[in-house]
Design a protein around this motif. Structure first.
Motif, mmCIF file in Angstrom:
data_model
loop_
_atom_site.group_PDB
_atom_site.id
_atom_site.type_symbol
_atom_site.label_atom_id
_atom_site.label_comp_id
_atom_site.label_asym_id
_atom_site.label_seq_id
_atom_site.Cartn_x
_atom_site.Cartn_y
_atom_site.Cartn_z
ATOM 1 N N ALA A 241 42.881 -7.016 20.324
ATOM 2 C CA ALA A 241 42.244 -7.723 19.216
ATOM 3 C C ALA A 241 41.066 -6.895 18.724
ATOM 4 C CB ALA A 241 41.761 -9.099 19.638
ATOM 5 N N ASP A 242 40.941 -6.809 17.407
ATOM 6 C CA ASP A 242 39.786 -6.172 16.774
ATOM 7 C C ASP A 242 38.946 -7.266 16.150
ATOM 8 O OD1 ASP A 242 40.725 -3.588 17.330
ATOM 9 O OD2 ASP A 242 41.873 -3.502 15.464
ATOM 10 N N VAL A 243 37.670 -7.308 16.485
ATOM 11 C CA VAL A 243 36.742 -8.245 15.864
ATOM 12 C C VAL A 243 35.804 -7.405 14.997
ATOM 13 C CG1 VAL A 243 34.941 -9.963 16.224
ATOM 14 C CG2 VAL A 243 36.863 -9.817 17.822
ATOM 15 N N VAL B 241 42.640 -6.887 25.563
ATOM 16 C CA VAL B 241 41.367 -6.218 25.323
ATOM 17 C C VAL B 241 40.857 -6.622 23.943
ATOM 18 C CG1 VAL B 241 41.939 -4.233 26.780
ATOM 19 C CG2 VAL B 241 42.402 -4.132 24.328
ATOM 20 N N ILE B 242 39.539 -6.577 23.809
ATOM 21 C CA ILE B 242 38.910 -6.850 22.518
ATOM 22 C C ILE B 242 37.977 -5.700 22.188
ATOM 23 C CG2 ILE B 242 37.305 -8.338 21.254
ATOM 24 C CD1 ILE B 242 38.390 -10.717 22.762
ATOM 25 N N PHE B 243 38.126 -5.188 20.964
ATOM 26 C CA PHE B 243 37.207 -4.199 20.419
ATOM 27 C C PHE B 243 36.326 -4.902 19.393
ATOM 28 C CE2 PHE B 243 40.754 -1.489 21.676
ATOM 29 C CZ PHE B 243 40.108 -0.415 22.273
ATOM 30 N N VAL B 244 35.014 -4.669 19.453
ATOM 31 C CA VAL B 244 34.101 -5.179 18.435
ATOM 32 C C VAL B 244 33.739 -3.981 17.570
ATOM 33 C CG1 VAL B 244 31.942 -6.382 17.977
ATOM 34 C CG2 VAL B 244 33.222 -6.882 20.067
ATOM 35 N N VAL C 54 37.513 -6.341 28.460
ATOM 36 C CA VAL C 54 38.831 -6.218 29.081
ATOM 37 C C VAL C 54 39.101 -7.463 29.908
ATOM 38 C CG1 VAL C 54 40.282 -4.862 30.637
ATOM 39 C CG2 VAL C 54 38.611 -3.711 29.180
ATOM 40 N N PHE C 55 40.176 -8.151 29.572
ATOM 41 C CA PHE C 55 40.609 -9.355 30.280
ATOM 42 C C PHE C 55 41.861 -8.962 31.062
ATOM 43 C CE2 PHE C 55 38.363 -10.396 26.470
ATOM 44 C CZ PHE C 55 37.526 -11.437 26.821
ATOM 45 N N PRO D 170 26.525 -7.582 17.577
ATOM 46 C CA PRO D 170 27.754 -8.372 17.458
ATOM 47 C C PRO D 170 28.516 -8.475 18.786
ATOM 48 C CG PRO D 170 27.570 -6.874 15.608
ATOM 49 C CD PRO D 170 26.484 -6.501 16.579
ATOM 50 N N GLU D 171 28.532 -7.388 19.554
ATOM 51 C CA GLU D 171 29.220 -7.409 20.848
ATOM 52 C C GLU D 171 28.541 -8.384 21.803
ATOM 53 O OE1 GLU D 171 30.029 -4.522 24.673
ATOM 54 O OE2 GLU D 171 29.677 -3.573 22.737
#
Length: 147
Positions: free
Chosen positions: A100-102, A48-51, A41-42, A12-13
């Motif tokens: 954000a959590d995906v 930041v985005i966590f998958v 990390v942007f 998924p990542e």
């Protein structure tokens, strides 16, 4: 078998990384200096985005099921992961990062979304001033302490 699942570069990542890169977003991977080592990390956007894998992070969806063996161990393990996720999110928000959590179930399983919708939600988050976003249902499983 579960010991062979690594914390980085999951399917998924990788799908999310390829899609966001194709949309023109540039990022760093797994920044060691940030709490929780976010997957993406942007820095310029302070985002930041966590998958999150639905099993390991206790997501209340069709992909999560409590293991039948060693229930005390798994309740403690998943409960600890959920608590750690909340602490990490709170620390990043307090430090001025947007989070954000995906969830894995948005990209696989019977309730998956079209990948364009997932990428669109991520892009909307990155282009906004929103402090927190959960892409997929936000609820996690209830972990009782056995009492």
């Amino acid at each position: 078998m579960m010991a062979g699942i690594g914390p980085a570069n999951t399917k998924p990542e990788m799908i999310l990384r390829r899609g966001l890169h194709a949309l023109g977003y540039r990022y760093r991977l797994h920044a060691r200096k940030l709490p929780g080592r976010p997957d993406l990390v942007f820095a310029g956007r302070r985002a930041v985005i966590f998958v999150h894998g639905c099993f390991w992070h206790g997501h209340d969806c069709h992909l999560f099921r409590w293991p039948a063996t060693r229930p005390e161990f798994w309740r403690a393990k998943i409960g600890g992961n959920i608590a750690r996720d909340a602490r990490v999110r709170d620390q990043l928000l307090a430090d001025g990062w947007r989070v954000a959590d995906v969830w894995e179930c948005t990209m696989r399983g019977r309730e998956r979304w079209p990948i364009g919708d997932v990428l669109g939600r991520c892009a909307a988050f990155l282009d906004s001033d929103e402090a927190y976003s959960s892409i997929g249902c936000i609820s996690t499983v209830a972990v009782d302490d056995g009492t």
